[in-house]
Design an enzyme around this catalytic site. Structure first.
Site, mmCIF file in Angstrom:
data_model
loop_
_atom_site.group_PDB
_atom_site.id
_atom_site.type_symbol
_atom_site.label_atom_id
_atom_site.label_comp_id
_atom_site.label_asym_id
_atom_site.label_seq_id
_atom_site.Cartn_x
_atom_site.Cartn_y
_atom_site.Cartn_z
ATOM 1 N N LYS A 77 9.009 47.255 63.702
ATOM 2 C CA LYS A 77 7.944 47.463 62.735
ATOM 3 C C LYS A 77 6.689 46.769 63.257
ATOM 4 O O LYS A 77 6.744 45.631 63.726
ATOM 5 C CB LYS A 77 8.357 46.897 61.379
ATOM 6 N N SER A 151 6.113 49.351 52.862
ATOM 7 C CA SER A 151 5.316 49.321 54.073
ATOM 8 C C SER A 151 6.083 49.684 55.345
ATOM 9 O O SER A 151 5.467 49.819 56.413
ATOM 10 C CB SER A 151 4.703 47.920 54.264
ATOM 11 N N SER A 175 9.363 47.006 50.414
ATOM 12 C CA SER A 175 8.896 47.708 51.609
ATOM 13 C C SER A 175 9.986 48.348 52.447
ATOM 14 O O SER A 175 9.686 49.140 53.336
ATOM 15 C CB SER A 175 8.076 46.768 52.492
#
Length: 479
Positions: A77, A151, A175
């Site tokens: 990520k 996210s 997220s």
């Protein structure tokens, strides 16, 4: 025609272990899919193809059985540093320079034997569930006019579209679970302190923890085992914060066996009800009804539980704002280049006093005690994961205060698990009747929140639901 991405992560690892495919062959297959499909989806912000090939070749053909992800493609990520690769954090406000050291989460995935193919997209500093950044747009593979949530946007899209067999995201307010639900995946947020590489000591309130994004429950157990013990041996905990260890054996075993009868609470209300108009879409209600029906068929007891009446929304807002307050201290940052939402959060965070932040932390501690007390008689508590169907691109808008309000209205049940430190899993139990023109409905998930350290129970219940609903067979049109 069969292709390697049709295999679940656990199956793919077994193929590599038995020599039916090499790590390099698997890596090449997924790099090819990224090259063909990702220009439309925007899951990756950086593809490190040469480094991935070198890593796969270095792993060779011998698979140490102690390394739980040996030879499996993964990605980082784009909030977490990998040596030699720029970490953009979803922003153009930082200089584009290679990182000088690995983040502990990245190092843990390497230790487990994974092969990183690059960096997956995240909104600016991970502070939104939007998927629209200054670098471009990440799109939901079930309907590319819709957002995948965030996210961990890019990680979820990559797994759902078959660009990765599985991925690890991070979850500070939903997220992992938000994009998992919007993309038809299993998403697990472990208990605070469960994952040594992200033990809950950083950031205000210790909200963020790493967790799996997978197509099935067994793979979620497999990735959690890898995060907890990347080398296959008990890992030394670098901090004193360690979650209770409830149950025996690997998480994968609990996820595969799917055994047990449990008492499940059905939650009425959300912690945002007093400040946000939480309108639950019929599709979200239908997903919960499906879960309740199947839970009853399996033999679980389902009982109503009321949301405890403890102040939450204002205190959580302060925690979120204060987490942005240190951004101006990041070396080289250009505050004028921030998105409206993050700029607004920075300004509000910088205006807070220390007393206001401490009062908010005290309020969240009080809320956590009330929540854990209300849920204590249940093995798990059921909620929708999201109040609405996956949102159209552009839905959050440009007004930062309205953006924040919409985020809370979209996912009103996720952040309370971060605040309380409880484990939570989203399961893709349903689809909408209307969706993509090809006839594929939009995914709808439900969330189960467990007791402290109760991941094995969540995985066991998830496995039981998966056997009956077979969501692992659903895929987006480009599959």
């Amino acid at each position: 025609m069969f292709e390697l991405h049709h295999l679940a992560a656990q199956e793919l690892w077994d193929w590599v272990r038995r020599g039916e495919a090499t790590a390099l062959e698997v890596t090449e297959h997924y790099l090819g899919r990224i090259e063909r499909l990702d220009p439309e989806l925007g899951a990756f912000v950086t593809v490190t193809a040469d480094a991935a090939r070198d890593r796969a070749e270095h792993l060779g053909d011998r698979v140490p059985t102690s390394r739980p992800l040996w030879g499996l493609p993964s990605a980082d990520k784009d909030l977490y540093d990998r040596t030699g690769v720029p970490t953009r954090r979803g922003t153009t406000a930082l200089p584009d320079v290679p990182a000088g050291a690995d983040h502990p989460l990245v190092a843990a995935l390497d230790a487990a034997g994974a092969v990183s193919l690059g960096k997956t997209a995240s909104p600016e500093f991970g502070m939104s569930s939007s998927s629209e950044t200054r670098f471009g747009v990440t799109r939901n593979p079930y309907d590319t006019s819709r957002a995948p949530g965030g996210s961990s946007s890019g990680a979820a899209v990559a797994v759902a579209a078959g660009l990765l067999p599985a991925a690890v995201g991070s979850d500070g307010g939903g997220s992992v679970r938000i994009p998992a639900a919007a993309n038809g995946l299993v998403g697990l947020k472990p208990s605070r302190g469960r994952v040594p590489s992200m033990p809950g000591r950083s950031g205000v309130g210790g909200l963020s923890v790493a967790g799996p994004l997978t197509r099935n429950v067994a793979d979620a157990g497999m990735l959690l085992d890898a995060l907890v013990a990347p080398t296959g041996l008990p890992e030394p905990h670098p901090y004193a914060l360690v979650t209770p260890d409830v149950g025996d054996g690997p998480f994968t075993a609990a996820a595969v066996r799917g055994e047990g009868r449990f008492v499940v609470g059905l939650l009425d209300g959300s912690p945002w009800d007093d400040t946000v108009d939480v309108a639950v879409d019929p599709a979200a209600r239908a997903a919960v009804e499906t879960a309740v029906r199947v839970l009853g068929e399996v033999g679980h007891g389902v009982e109503d539980v009321a949301m405890p009446r403890a102040p939450y929304a204002d205190a959580f807002r302060v925690a979120w704002e204060s987490s942005a307050a240190r951004l101006p201290l990041v070396p080289g940052i250009d505050l004028s280049a921030l998105t409206p939402l993050v700029s607004w959060l920075v300004a509000r965070g910088r205006a807070l006093s220390g007393t206001q932040v401490l009062d908010a932390m005290t309020a969240l501690d009080t809320f956590s005690a009330a929540l854990i007390g209300a849920f204590d008689r249940f093995d798990a508590v059921l909620t929708p994961t999201l109040a609405m169907t996956p949102r159209p691109l552009g839905w959050y808008g440009d007004d930062p205060e309205e953006d924040f309000r919409r985020q809370c209205a979209y996912s009103p049940w996720t952040s309370m698990a971060n605040v309380s430190g409880l484990p939570a899993i989203t399961l893709p139990v349903g689809v909408t009747e209307d969706g993509h023109p090809d006839g594929v409905g939009l995914p709808m998930g439900v969330q189960l929140i467990g007791r402290p350290g109760g991941e094995r129970v969540l995985l066991a219940i998830g496995a039981q639901l998966e056997r009956r609903l077979r969501w692992q067979r659903r895929h987006p049109p480009m599959w």
